[in-house]
Design a protein around this motif. Sequence first.
Motif, PDB file in Angstrom:
ATOM      1  N   ASP A 609      18.973 -38.135 -29.293  1.00 53.51           N
ATOM      2  CA  ASP A 609      20.037 -39.146 -29.288  1.00 53.51           C
ATOM      3  C   ASP A 609      20.079 -39.865 -27.938  1.00 53.51           C
ATOM      4  N   PRO A 610      19.738 -41.152 -27.885  1.00 56.19           N
ATOM      5  CA  PRO A 610      19.725 -41.883 -26.597  1.00 56.19           C
ATOM      6  C   PRO A 610      21.122 -42.067 -26.004  1.00 56.19           C
ATOM      7  N   THR A 611      22.167 -41.890 -26.825  1.00 57.81           N
ATOM      8  CA  THR A 611      23.526 -42.013 -26.288  1.00 57.81           C
ATOM      9  C   THR A 611      23.989 -40.723 -25.632  1.00 57.81           C
ATOM     10  N   ALA A 612      23.250 -39.619 -25.859  1.00 60.34           N
ATOM     11  CA  ALA A 612      23.655 -38.311 -25.327  1.00 60.34           C
ATOM     12  C   ALA A 612      22.955 -37.975 -24.022  1.00 60.34           C
ATOM     13  N   VAL A 613      21.827 -38.639 -23.756  1.00 59.61           N
ATOM     14  CA  VAL A 613      21.057 -38.327 -22.544  1.00 59.61           C
ATOM     15  C   VAL A 613      20.694 -39.617 -21.822  1.00 59.61           C
ATOM     16  N   SER A 614      20.508 -39.479 -20.520  1.00 64.82           N
ATOM     17  CA  SER A 614      20.122 -40.641 -19.717  1.00 64.82           C
ATOM     18  C   SER A 614      18.623 -40.677 -19.448  1.00 64.82           C
ATOM     19  N   ASP A 615      17.903 -39.643 -19.875  1.00 68.08           N
ATOM     20  CA  ASP A 615      16.460 -39.584 -19.658  1.00 68.08           C
ATOM     21  C   ASP A 615      15.723 -40.540 -20.589  1.00 68.08           C
ATOM     22  N   ARG A 616      14.485 -40.875 -20.222  1.00 68.54           N
ATOM     23  CA  ARG A 616      13.642 -41.741 -21.062  1.00 68.54           C
ATOM     24  C   ARG A 616      13.245 -40.995 -22.338  1.00 68.54           C
ATOM     25  N   LEU A 617      13.422 -41.629 -23.492  1.00 66.45           N
ATOM     26  CA  LEU A 617      13.061 -41.054 -24.778  1.00 66.45           C
ATOM     27  C   LEU A 617      12.025 -41.936 -25.462  1.00 66.45           C
ATOM     28  N   TYR A 618      11.087 -41.289 -26.178  1.00 63.75           N
ATOM     29  CA  TYR A 618      10.049 -42.032 -26.889  1.00 63.75           C
ATOM     30  C   TYR A 618       9.886 -41.459 -28.295  1.00 63.75           C
ATOM     31  N   PHE A 619       9.457 -42.342 -29.213  1.00 63.22           N
ATOM     32  CA  PHE A 619       9.236 -41.983 -30.612  1.00 63.22           C
ATOM     33  C   PHE A 619       7.789 -42.281 -30.969  1.00 63.22           C
ATOM     34  N   LEU A 620       7.131 -41.359 -31.675  1.00 59.31           N
ATOM     35  CA  LEU A 620       5.742 -41.549 -32.081  1.00 59.31           C
ATOM     36  C   LEU A 620       5.707 -42.413 -33.344  1.00 59.31           C
ATOM     37  N   ASP A 621       5.340 -43.681 -33.157  1.00 58.50           N
ATOM     38  CA  ASP A 621       5.234 -44.614 -34.277  1.00 58.50           C
ATOM     39  C   ASP A 621       3.878 -44.394 -34.930  1.00 58.50           C
ATOM     40  N   SER A 622       3.865 -43.668 -36.060  1.00 55.24           N
ATOM     41  CA  SER A 622       2.596 -43.305 -36.697  1.00 55.24           C
ATOM     42  C   SER A 622       1.845 -44.517 -37.225  1.00 55.24           C
ATOM     43  N   SER A 623       2.563 -45.577 -37.574  1.00 54.78           N
ATOM     44  CA  SER A 623       1.895 -46.771 -38.095  1.00 54.78           C
ATOM     45  C   SER A 623       1.078 -47.478 -37.024  1.00 54.78           C
ATOM     46  N   ARG A 624       1.528 -47.370 -35.755  1.00 57.44           N
ATOM     47  CA  ARG A 624       0.811 -48.012 -34.649  1.00 57.44           C
ATOM     48  C   ARG A 624       0.035 -47.017 -33.793  1.00 57.44           C
ATOM     49  N   GLY A 625       0.247 -45.723 -34.047  1.00 57.26           N
ATOM     50  CA  GLY A 625      -0.505 -44.708 -33.307  1.00 57.26           C
ATOM     51  C   GLY A 625      -0.165 -44.636 -31.841  1.00 57.26           C
ATOM     52  N   ARG A 626       1.091 -44.905 -31.498  1.00 57.17           N
ATOM     53  CA  ARG A 626       1.485 -44.824 -30.087  1.00 57.17           C
ATOM     54  C   ARG A 626       2.973 -44.505 -29.976  1.00 57.17           C
ATOM     55  N   TYR A 627       3.379 -44.103 -28.768  1.00 55.60           N
ATOM     56  CA  TYR A 627       4.789 -43.824 -28.510  1.00 55.60           C
ATOM     57  C   TYR A 627       5.496 -45.117 -28.102  1.00 55.60           C
ATOM     58  N   VAL A 628       6.689 -45.315 -28.651  1.00 60.33           N
ATOM     59  CA  VAL A 628       7.495 -46.488 -28.299  1.00 60.33           C
ATOM     60  C   VAL A 628       8.832 -46.010 -27.756  1.00 60.33           C
ATOM     61  N   GLN A 629       9.414 -46.816 -26.885  1.00 59.91           N
ATOM     62  CA  GLN A 629      10.704 -46.453 -26.289  1.00 59.91           C
ATOM     63  C   GLN A 629      11.763 -46.306 -27.383  1.00 59.91           C
ATOM     64  N   LEU A 630      12.530 -45.223 -27.277  1.00 51.61           N
ATOM     65  CA  LEU A 630      13.561 -44.933 -28.279  1.00 51.61           C
ATOM     66  C   LEU A 630      14.908 -45.436 -27.768  1.00 51.61           C
ATOM     67  N   ASP A 631      15.380 -46.524 -28.369  1.00 52.89           N
ATOM     68  CA  ASP A 631      16.701 -47.052 -28.004  1.00 52.89           C
ATOM     69  C   ASP A 631      17.678 -46.794 -29.148  1.00 52.89           C
ATOM     70  N   GLU A 632      18.914 -47.285 -29.004  1.00 51.77           N
ATOM     71  CA  GLU A 632      19.944 -47.010 -30.007  1.00 51.77           C
ATOM     72  C   GLU A 632      19.618 -47.639 -31.355  1.00 51.77           C
ATOM     73  N   GLU A 633      19.010 -48.824 -31.344  1.00 48.15           N
ATOM     74  CA  GLU A 633      18.655 -49.490 -32.604  1.00 48.15           C
ATOM     75  C   GLU A 633      17.602 -48.690 -33.369  1.00 48.15           C
ATOM     76  N   LEU A 634      16.548 -48.238 -32.656  1.00 47.21           N
ATOM     77  CA  LEU A 634      15.507 -47.438 -33.292  1.00 47.21           C
ATOM     78  C   LEU A 634      16.068 -46.088 -33.740  1.00 47.21           C
ATOM     79  N   TYR A 635      16.977 -45.543 -32.945  1.00 49.99           N
ATOM     80  CA  TYR A 635      17.608 -44.264 -33.290  1.00 49.99           C
ATOM     81  C   TYR A 635      18.349 -44.373 -34.625  1.00 49.99           C
ATOM     82  N   ARG A 636      19.129 -45.467 -34.808  1.00 54.98           N
ATOM     83  CA  ARG A 636      19.853 -45.664 -36.054  1.00 54.98           C
ATOM     84  C   ARG A 636      18.897 -45.879 -37.223  1.00 54.98           C
ATOM     85  N   SER A 637      17.791 -46.542 -36.944  1.00 54.32           N
ATOM     86  CA  SER A 637      16.790 -46.791 -37.987  1.00 54.32           C
ATOM     87  C   SER A 637      16.151 -45.493 -38.464  1.00 54.32           C
TER      88      SER A 637
END
Length: 645
Positions: A609-637
Amino acid sequence: MMRLACCTVLLFVLRLLVGLPWYQVLPAVLIFYLGSGGWKFLQIFARTVGRDLHAATVLLRVKMNVRRHLKEKNTIPKIFAETVERYGDKTALIFEGTGEKWTFQQLDEYSNRVANLLLERGFREGDVVAIFMENRSQYVGLWLGMAKIGVEAALINFNLRLEALVHCITISNAKAVVFGSELTDGKRTAESWVHLKSFAVNAEYTYCSSLCTQAHAEPSRSTFFSRCVRCLTLTVASVLDRLFYIYTSGTTGMPKAAIVVHSRYYRMAALVYYGFRMTSDDVLYDCLPLYHSAGNIVGVGQCIIHGMTVVIKKKFSASRFWDDCAKYNCTIVQYIGEICRYLLNQPVREAEKRHRVRMALGNGLRQSIWEEFMQRFNIPQIAEFYGATECNCSLGNFDNKVGACGFNSQILPYIYPIRLVRVDEETMELIRGPDGVCIPCKPGEPGQLVGRIIQNDPLRRFDGYVNQSATSKKIAQSVFKKGDSAYLSGDVLIMDENGHMYFKDRTGDTFRWKGENVSTTEVEGTLSRLLDMKDVVVYGVEVPGAEGKAGMAAIADPSHSTDLEKFVKDMEKALPPYARPVFLRFLPEVNKTGTFKFQKTDLRRDSFDPTAVSDRLYFLDSSRGRYVQLDEELYRSILSGKNKL
């Protein structure tokens, strides 16, 4: 075993019923044995018989010694008295912090002073006194002096503060606290201490004095160390009596106080000494906390029981490790948890080749760096062992097998009553057969390590914890056979066909993802190696609508130096898809216990949850084969199920 039984029956039939002569019977039985798969057993026998005979000799020797000590009422102080008589003027302890050396005679005298002082203050057999101080020689003298009059020591983690500190003091029922003057501020955080008698031990002046019950009072330097050393009549006790309490690390809650009786202290130290072929001429480098069994029993125990010189380090230092070993001519070094990885992460230096170390003794060396550690630091033997403070199923890697934490004989597996049994790796629930008894694992099949409990056998008993409910949770019924009881280690291991056992995971460190069991220990080791030995913690997190738990890795990266593109490519080569972490969290450092175990409770709770921590978070986007920054919009998605995992 079934094959041997069939051979016995065949021998009986051919010889007694058919009446064939021996020269025909024996070849016939041998042919049957080999034809039914016995050839494989003979190969295992040839490979392991030397190892097993050595282990059997060690087990028998320790068992006979324990029986002798039980008969003669030889407690640890009485065993130490024999050591003093034999090695009196030899150096027993060296405190690396000051270079101060104590002979066995001096350690004996110091512990006598402690015992006399406590007697004068009214402490008696069965009382509990807590020790809250950093590593140094006086630490050993304190609990040893207490043991001489039957006072039980509660060995408190000096990193604890506030509620956890108060909890450990309270559950031990301590009547007093001996604390290091360097921890006075820590003492002041525990207001409930004011009702206890307190003593202070100063690292520089070595004194022990009465302290006013006001937490802010300054101790007066008394004549403690100059008191006459009166001859003590050691308390007549049993080796089954309590010696001291050692607390669990508290990685998933408040620490539990494990009971260490005299026979357990002896057994743990002696099995290591004889099993790994140590000698009294060895010099052991002990950089582990003395409130822990590895430092105070496996390490210091070699001094107390076997007359070995032990170098006590105040705290582990990766940069000073090999310099210390060379300076004090150490031949054995201790490690635990992540220490070996920290040493490999240091720049190459001359001292790491100038030492005389022949053995590294400990547990928790990851298989992924095992051989690299041996080769870089030129250490011939890794003496890896398995065994919690309270367990009755200790293991030892006596034959230097890469990656193994110990073994159990395949020739005579029932000599040492331990076993791997089938469990649900996610819940750790025991899987039982139709008869209600646990199902033993086959080679290559992961299972929980258990040890049969036999309370009248000092080597098989389970002493448990101060808290009875905690003790009950570690015992299961009908494990080896109907109606018996066994200790549950909570650890998942795997055994090969030769009986070597390999650590897999601790309770709660395995999770299912995409229909597969993920071992956090194995993934942590792989990712750390890919990231130049950075601290990596792996755990499972729940995602709404997804079956199982998605993998998440917390990575210590204060300098923001991780190349995510390269990391993904390397990870794809090293890990199967289901084991690759779906989420990453980069933080300045990873919290660890005093024994170098990662603390995962808070990380699991924070989840992704990006709203619970101040550290950098990333999500593994399997369709693109790379990690992307995890923000609140992506978190809700992700929560809504729009982003597929």
